[in-house]
Design a protein around this motif. Structure first.
Motif, mmCIF file in Angstrom:
data_model
loop_
_atom_site.group_PDB
_atom_site.id
_atom_site.type_symbol
_atom_site.label_atom_id
_atom_site.label_comp_id
_atom_site.label_asym_id
_atom_site.label_seq_id
_atom_site.Cartn_x
_atom_site.Cartn_y
_atom_site.Cartn_z
ATOM 1 N N GLU A 1 1.421 -41.681 2.827
ATOM 2 C CA GLU A 1 1.637 -40.807 1.674
ATOM 3 C C GLU A 1 2.881 -41.216 0.895
ATOM 4 O O GLU A 1 2.895 -41.161 -0.342
ATOM 5 C CB GLU A 1 1.752 -39.361 2.150
ATOM 6 C CG GLU A 1 0.439 -38.784 2.667
ATOM 7 C CD GLU A 1 0.584 -37.404 3.262
ATOM 8 O OE1 GLU A 1 -0.436 -36.741 3.498
ATOM 9 O OE2 GLU A 1 1.742 -36.973 3.511
ATOM 10 N N ALA B 1 3.022 -42.276 -2.996
ATOM 11 C CA ALA B 1 3.867 -41.529 -3.930
ATOM 12 C C ALA B 1 4.793 -42.462 -4.704
ATOM 13 O O ALA B 1 4.939 -42.338 -5.931
ATOM 14 C CB ALA B 1 4.679 -40.486 -3.169
ATOM 15 N N LYS C 1 -2.408 -34.819 -8.138
ATOM 16 C CA LYS C 1 -2.145 -33.633 -7.313
ATOM 17 C C LYS C 1 -1.256 -34.024 -6.130
ATOM 18 O O LYS C 1 -1.057 -35.211 -5.868
ATOM 19 C CB LYS C 1 -3.471 -33.054 -6.819
ATOM 20 C CG LYS C 1 -4.405 -32.584 -7.928
ATOM 21 C CD LYS C 1 -5.699 -32.047 -7.349
ATOM 22 C CE LYS C 1 -6.637 -31.568 -8.448
ATOM 23 N NZ LYS C 1 -7.926 -31.070 -7.911
ATOM 24 N N PRO C 2 -0.706 -33.025 -5.434
ATOM 25 C CA PRO C 2 0.084 -33.361 -4.228
ATOM 26 C C PRO C 2 -0.728 -34.222 -3.271
ATOM 27 O O PRO C 2 -1.894 -33.941 -3.001
ATOM 28 C CB PRO C 2 0.381 -31.972 -3.627
ATOM 29 C CG PRO C 2 0.380 -31.052 -4.802
ATOM 30 C CD PRO C 2 -0.698 -31.575 -5.715
ATOM 31 N N ILE C 3 -0.115 -35.272 -2.784
ATOM 32 C CA ILE C 3 -0.825 -36.237 -1.945
ATOM 33 C C ILE C 3 -0.967 -35.688 -0.535
ATOM 34 O O ILE C 3 0.017 -35.308 0.105
ATOM 35 C CB ILE C 3 -0.085 -37.581 -1.930
ATOM 36 C CG1 ILE C 3 -0.022 -38.146 -3.358
ATOM 37 C CG2 ILE C 3 -0.773 -38.575 -1.000
ATOM 38 C CD1 ILE C 3 0.901 -39.328 -3.492
ATOM 39 N N ASP C 4 -2.188 -35.644 -0.043
ATOM 40 C CA ASP C 4 -2.478 -35.118 1.294
ATOM 41 C C ASP C 4 -3.554 -35.989 1.928
ATOM 42 O O ASP C 4 -4.715 -35.941 1.535
ATOM 43 C CB ASP C 4 -2.938 -33.665 1.202
ATOM 44 C CG ASP C 4 -3.187 -33.036 2.570
ATOM 45 O OD1 ASP C 4 -3.067 -33.746 3.593
ATOM 46 O OD2 ASP C 4 -3.507 -31.830 2.627
#
Length: 403
Positions: A227, A231, A208-211
């Protein structure tokens, strides 16, 4: 200051005769007016950057309106009353700035905690101080002789004051706050250390989008660096998913697969000048399940001679480097294998050797209970900097992860 009687000198002050030609402006009052206008422009640019805090935004609106309004009036009219208003108003703003940087403004949500000094607000403070001092000089009747042959001097000062507002406005527009228990300030990608957002942290899931937000004490810059490293690793490290392919490029097992985790180290990559590079990782970490090995992490290592006292700041509190100084190896360089642990004195029994420990950090490409930078536990556990406690980022840990 004494008034000269030379024919090429005239006196300019804030108490000039009412019938003076319009071109005979009080030089000090002009400087005060332009300094206020420049500061007001920077404050106006900061309004949008504080939109998430209506109280702070309204305060900047008020400050900008006062400085811009008074500056315009002071350019159009002269008089001691106008000078007094400018001196008192800008002095009050300067005092408020000092308080904001010292303790914060408790009565202004969004500015209720002290923040580091930045270029834009320091510039505004300097301009307010200059405006207050020059306006006060006009009010008290301070006089300055200006030679007709040197009109460029006052003009140059005014021009500089007007132009200096431009970079200040740009920086003010880059000033970013997060909601809640603190503020984060980013200027051209450089973050200042303050507390961070109250956005609830999300478990780390590389699919998932890295947060990595929501952790107190982490700046936006630190979060962004962490981050970005994750990524890059998630995207590029899988080129080493096949251990046989990795071995063709010089990766060799250190023989710790019995623990359920196996490290393949490329000894030639250690100290080769590439750091935190998933194309040339110093070590690959595989999960061992019978004959199956699954790539789960990179273990980036610094060059020989590096210590835990001087490591790259990737993610602030999000990241923690460690070393392994209790392992004994057998074999030659390029084929070292773990064969035991050090004794109570920290030594290895011959013929085993103890390698010089270097700082290292994991970046997991699978969910992990202690987050994406977790160190191993148990037999494979390393040692952190003295005085520190081994961190476990439960905020970004995944209950579904595990090794």
């Amino acid at each position: 200051m004494a008034i000269t009687t030379e024919p090429d000198v005239r006196v300019v002050d804030g108490r000039g005769a009412e019938d003076d030609p319009p071109v005979r402006r009080p030089a000090l009052l002009t400087v005060a007016a332009v300094a206020a206008l420049s500061a007001g422009a920077v404050h106006a640019a900061a309004i949008g950057a504080h939109a998430e805090h209506p109280g702070a935004a309204r305060m900047f609106v008020g400050v900008a309106l006062f400085q811009l309004g008074w500056g315009a009036v002071a350019l159009a009219r002269r008089g001691r009353a106008i000078a007094f208003i400018g001196a008192a108003g800008n002095a009050a703003l300067l005092a408020g700035w000092v308080l904001a940087k010292w303790k914060g403004l408790s009565f202004v949500p969004g500015l209720d905690e002290a923040e580091p000094i930045q270029f834009a607000d320091a510039l505004c403070a300097a301009l307010a101080a200059l405006s207050a001092l020059t306006a006060a000089a006009v009010f008290t009747g301070y006089r300055i002789p200006i030679r007709r042959g040197q009109p460029f001097l006052a003009g140059a000062v005014v021009t500089v004051l007007a132009l200096i507002a431009l970079p200040g406005m740009v920086e003010a527009g880059n000033h970013v706050h997060n909601d809640g228990g603190g503020a984060i300030i980013v200027v051209r990608g450089k973050a200042k250390k303050v507390t961070t957002a109250v956005v609830p942290p999300k478990p780390y899931d590389p699919a998932k989008p890295i947060d990595l937000g929501g952790v107190k004490g982490v700046t936006l810059g630190e979060q962004a660096r962490a981050e970005n490293l994750i990524a890059e690793t998630v995207v590029r490290l899988p080129q080493w998913a096949d251990p046989a392919h990795a071995e063709k490029f010089g990766f060799r097992s250190i023989g710790d697969g019995i623990t359920g985790i196996e490290h393949l180290v490329n000894w030639s990559y250690i100290g080769d000048g590439n750091t935190l590079d998933p194309d040339r990782p110093e070590s690959l970490v595989y999960r061992v399940e019978g004959q199956k090995r699954t790539l789960v992490s990179a273990m980036y290592m610094l060059k020989p001679g590096a210590t835990l006292n001087k490591v790259p700041d990737i993610g602030g509190p999000l990241t923690q480097w460690h070393i392994h100084d209790n392992l004994c190896f057998t074999g030659d360089k390029g084929a070292f294998r773990v064969a035991g642990l050090t004794d109570g004195s920290g030594n290895c029994a011959a013929p085993l050797v103890k390698l010089q420990p270097v700082p290292m950090i994991h970046v997991w490409i699978v969910p992990h209970p202690c987050g994406p930078f977790a160190a191993l536990e148990g037999v494979g556990a390393g040692q952190v900097k003295p005085g520190e406690t081994k961190s476990c980022d439960h905020a970004h840990g995944s209950a579904d992860g595990g090794l």
